[in-house]
Design a protein around this motif. Structure first.
Motif, PDB file in Angstrom:
ATOM      1  N   ASP A  70      11.835 -23.001 -37.563  1.00 57.61           N
ATOM      2  CA  ASP A  70      12.291 -24.243 -38.456  1.00 57.61           C
ATOM      3  C   ASP A  70      11.566 -25.413 -38.000  1.00 57.61           C
ATOM      4  O   ASP A  70      11.827 -25.872 -36.762  1.00 57.61           O
ATOM      5  CB  ASP A  70      13.850 -24.211 -37.992  1.00 57.61           C
ATOM      6  N   PRO A  71      10.467 -25.963 -38.650  1.00 58.56           N
ATOM      7  CA  PRO A  71       9.705 -27.091 -38.167  1.00 58.56           C
ATOM      8  C   PRO A  71      10.455 -28.288 -37.695  1.00 58.56           C
ATOM      9  O   PRO A  71      10.088 -29.143 -36.913  1.00 58.56           O
ATOM     10  CB  PRO A  71       8.662 -27.199 -39.329  1.00 58.56           C
ATOM     11  N   GLN A  72      11.813 -28.376 -38.525  1.00 58.15           N
ATOM     12  CA  GLN A  72      12.671 -29.628 -38.268  1.00 58.15           C
ATOM     13  C   GLN A  72      13.117 -29.689 -36.927  1.00 58.15           C
ATOM     14  O   GLN A  72      12.841 -30.701 -36.060  1.00 58.15           O
ATOM     15  CB  GLN A  72      13.729 -29.428 -39.253  1.00 58.15           C
ATOM     16  N   THR A  73      13.693 -28.439 -36.448  1.00 58.96           N
ATOM     17  CA  THR A  73      14.444 -28.494 -35.102  1.00 58.96           C
ATOM     18  C   THR A  73      13.385 -27.794 -34.209  1.00 58.96           C
ATOM     19  O   THR A  73      13.926 -27.896 -33.048  1.00 58.96           O
ATOM     20  CB  THR A  73      15.696 -27.664 -35.270  1.00 58.96           C
ATOM     21  N   LYS A  74      12.232 -27.315 -34.712  1.00 65.18           N
ATOM     22  CA  LYS A  74      11.279 -26.602 -33.513  1.00 65.18           C
ATOM     23  C   LYS A  74      11.943 -25.386 -32.874  1.00 65.18           C
ATOM     24  O   LYS A  74      11.653 -25.125 -31.839  1.00 65.18           O
ATOM     25  CB  LYS A  74      10.750 -27.705 -32.535  1.00 65.18           C
ATOM     26  N   THR A  75      12.984 -24.969 -33.623  1.00 64.37           N
ATOM     27  CA  THR A  75      13.445 -23.573 -32.924  1.00 64.37           C
ATOM     28  C   THR A  75      13.126 -22.516 -33.941  1.00 64.37           C
ATOM     29  O   THR A  75      12.581 -22.611 -35.065  1.00 64.37           O
ATOM     30  CB  THR A  75      15.253 -23.557 -33.201  1.00 64.37           C
ATOM     31  N   GLY A  76      12.860 -21.189 -33.031  1.00 67.32           N
ATOM     32  CA  GLY A  76      12.148 -20.097 -33.821  1.00 67.32           C
ATOM     33  C   GLY A  76      12.693 -18.794 -33.155  1.00 67.32           C
ATOM     34  O   GLY A  76      13.588 -18.847 -32.060  1.00 67.32           O
ATOM     35  N   GLU A  77      12.512 -17.774 -33.737  1.00 65.98           N
ATOM     36  CA  GLU A  77      12.787 -16.468 -33.211  1.00 65.98           C
ATOM     37  C   GLU A  77      12.001 -15.393 -33.477  1.00 65.98           C
ATOM     38  O   GLU A  77      11.071 -15.526 -34.568  1.00 65.98           O
ATOM     39  CB  GLU A  77      14.090 -15.999 -34.033  1.00 65.98           C
ATOM     40  N   THR A  96       7.004 -30.950 -27.281  1.00 67.05           N
ATOM     41  CA  THR A  96       5.628 -31.600 -27.364  1.00 67.05           C
ATOM     42  C   THR A  96       5.343 -32.228 -26.106  1.00 67.05           C
ATOM     43  O   THR A  96       6.161 -33.020 -25.740  1.00 67.05           O
ATOM     44  CB  THR A  96       5.221 -32.540 -28.642  1.00 67.05           C
ATOM     45  N   VAL A  97       4.438 -31.784 -25.419  1.00 72.61           N
ATOM     46  CA  VAL A  97       3.894 -32.798 -24.365  1.00 72.61           C
ATOM     47  C   VAL A  97       2.397 -33.005 -24.725  1.00 72.61           C
ATOM     48  O   VAL A  97       1.661 -32.173 -24.956  1.00 72.61           O
ATOM     49  CB  VAL A  97       4.041 -31.698 -23.123  1.00 72.61           C
ATOM     50  N   GLU A  98       2.175 -34.318 -24.030  1.00 73.27           N
ATOM     51  CA  GLU A  98       0.865 -34.774 -24.087  1.00 73.27           C
ATOM     52  C   GLU A  98      -0.122 -34.565 -22.885  1.00 73.27           C
ATOM     53  O   GLU A  98       0.442 -34.939 -21.812  1.00 73.27           O
ATOM     54  CB  GLU A  98       0.985 -36.149 -24.279  1.00 73.27           C
ATOM     55  N   LYS A  99      -1.355 -33.960 -22.987  1.00 76.55           N
ATOM     56  CA  LYS A  99      -2.096 -33.790 -21.853  1.00 76.55           C
ATOM     57  C   LYS A  99      -3.433 -34.325 -22.293  1.00 76.55           C
ATOM     58  O   LYS A  99      -4.072 -33.868 -23.190  1.00 76.55           O
ATOM     59  CB  LYS A  99      -2.259 -32.400 -21.300  1.00 76.55           C
ATOM     60  N   LEU A 100      -4.045 -35.300 -21.439  1.00 79.71           N
ATOM     61  CA  LEU A 100      -5.198 -35.855 -21.674  1.00 79.71           C
ATOM     62  C   LEU A 100      -5.578 -36.108 -23.162  1.00 79.71           C
ATOM     63  O   LEU A 100      -6.437 -36.055 -24.014  1.00 79.71           O
ATOM     64  CB  LEU A 100      -6.317 -34.856 -21.607  1.00 79.71           C
ATOM     65  N   GLY A 101      -4.327 -36.837 -23.716  1.00 79.78           N
ATOM     66  CA  GLY A 101      -4.399 -37.385 -25.210  1.00 79.78           C
ATOM     67  C   GLY A 101      -4.467 -36.392 -26.294  1.00 79.78           C
ATOM     68  O   GLY A 101      -4.142 -36.617 -27.465  1.00 79.78           O
TER      69      GLY A 101
END
Ligand SMILES: *[C@@H]1O[C@H](CO)[C@@H](O)[C@H](O)[C@H]1NC(C)=O
Ligand SMILES: *[C@@H]1O[C@H](CO)[C@@H](O)[C@H](O)[C@H]1NC(C)=O
Length: 249
Positions: free
Chosen positions: A107-114, A162-167
């Motif tokens: 689910d792209p909205q909640t970013k949950t998956g199975e 989401t995490v940002e690494k070097l932009g």
């Protein structure tokens, strides 16, 4: 609780910022705006199957046939009657080539998956040191072990952030839970010291007589290991591929 596990050495690639990480020979990942994303993603995963078996070094995905796990150490007391203190070395798992992918949902909205799949027959060889107990049975010994399990179901539930690494944005697991059941099992233990073979045969016989009893007893430890192992594997891949390449618009 102590649970250590180390999989393939983490090879971090120094990526050229402009270049794609996922190699072009792999079937394209589905666009997140696709109407039936789940169906598309499930089919793509099946298409990726043969490549995953051989390992995909560009995305830090290890070879799965056989899967080599250099070291697993578990030291866990579940109750007064149930404890496991084990070190497993050089485990080789065979059978992922028979994997049947069932579904992938996201689910792209909640970013949950199975993700769900079944391995009809999974077997492993490893070196082990064991000191534990199960009811009145003393689980002690060291040597080589061969185990065969059948109808192994896997279900993974996850939530990404989401995490940002070097932009560049990458995904990481905010939550990752693995569930797995084993329908049946068979074990053979070989002692390094022949004097202890008798005791190990006894443990193997008791296990083989009623595999469900010990499988059920140690199920929580097993699921922790599954969660830990596949969680690391997933993180390793997620930290290699930029988020927008995993979920293209
Ligand atoms: C496992 O835990 C028990 C109890 O906490 C401890 O006595 C034992 O030394 C531990 N074993 C290892 C290998 O760390
Ligand atoms: C998986 O590979 C093994 C050999 O390692 C082979 O015996 C078996 O038939 C293969 N299974 C499938 C489903 O391809």
């Amino acid at each position: 609780m102590k649970l250590y596990l180390c999989i393939i050495s983490f090879v971090f690639q120094i990526s050229n910022l402009e270049s794609k990480i996922i190699p072009d020979y792999l079937p394209k990942l589905c666009s997140i705006s696709t109407n039936n994303y789940d169906e598309c993603a499930t089919n793509t995963l099946k298409d990726w199957g043969p490549y995953l078996l051989n390992g995909i070094k560009e995305i830090n995905f290890p070879k799965m046939h056989p899967l080599h796990v250099p070291l697993v150490a578990v030291n866990r007391t579940l109750s007064a009657d149930l404890a496991m203190d084990a070190v497993l070395r050089d485990a080789l798992f065979y059978g992922f080539n028979g994997t049947q992918f069932k579904y992938f949902k996201f689910d792209p909205q909640t970013k949950t998956g199975e993700l769900s799949f079944n391995v009809p027959l999974l077997w492993a060889t490893m070196e082990y040191e064991l000191a534990g107990r199960a009811y009145t049975l003393d689980l002690k010994g060291s040597g080589y072990c061969k185990g065969v399990t059948s109808d192994v179901e896997f279900l993974f539930q996850f939530k990404l952030k989401t995490v940002e690494k070097l932009g560049i944005n990458y995904f990481t697991f905010e939550k990752f839970v693995g569930k797995s059941t084993i329908e049946n099992g068979y074990a053979k233990l070989k002692s390094k010291d022949p004097a202890f073979q008798y005791a190990l045969d006894l443990i193997a016989d008791i296990f083989n007589e009623n595999p469900r009893r010990l499988l059920d007893a140690f199920h929580p430890v097993y699921e922790e290991m599954v969660t830990y192992f596949f969680g690391l594997l997933g993180e390793q891949v997620l930290s290699t591929i930029p988020a927008q390449e995993i979920l293209p618009e």
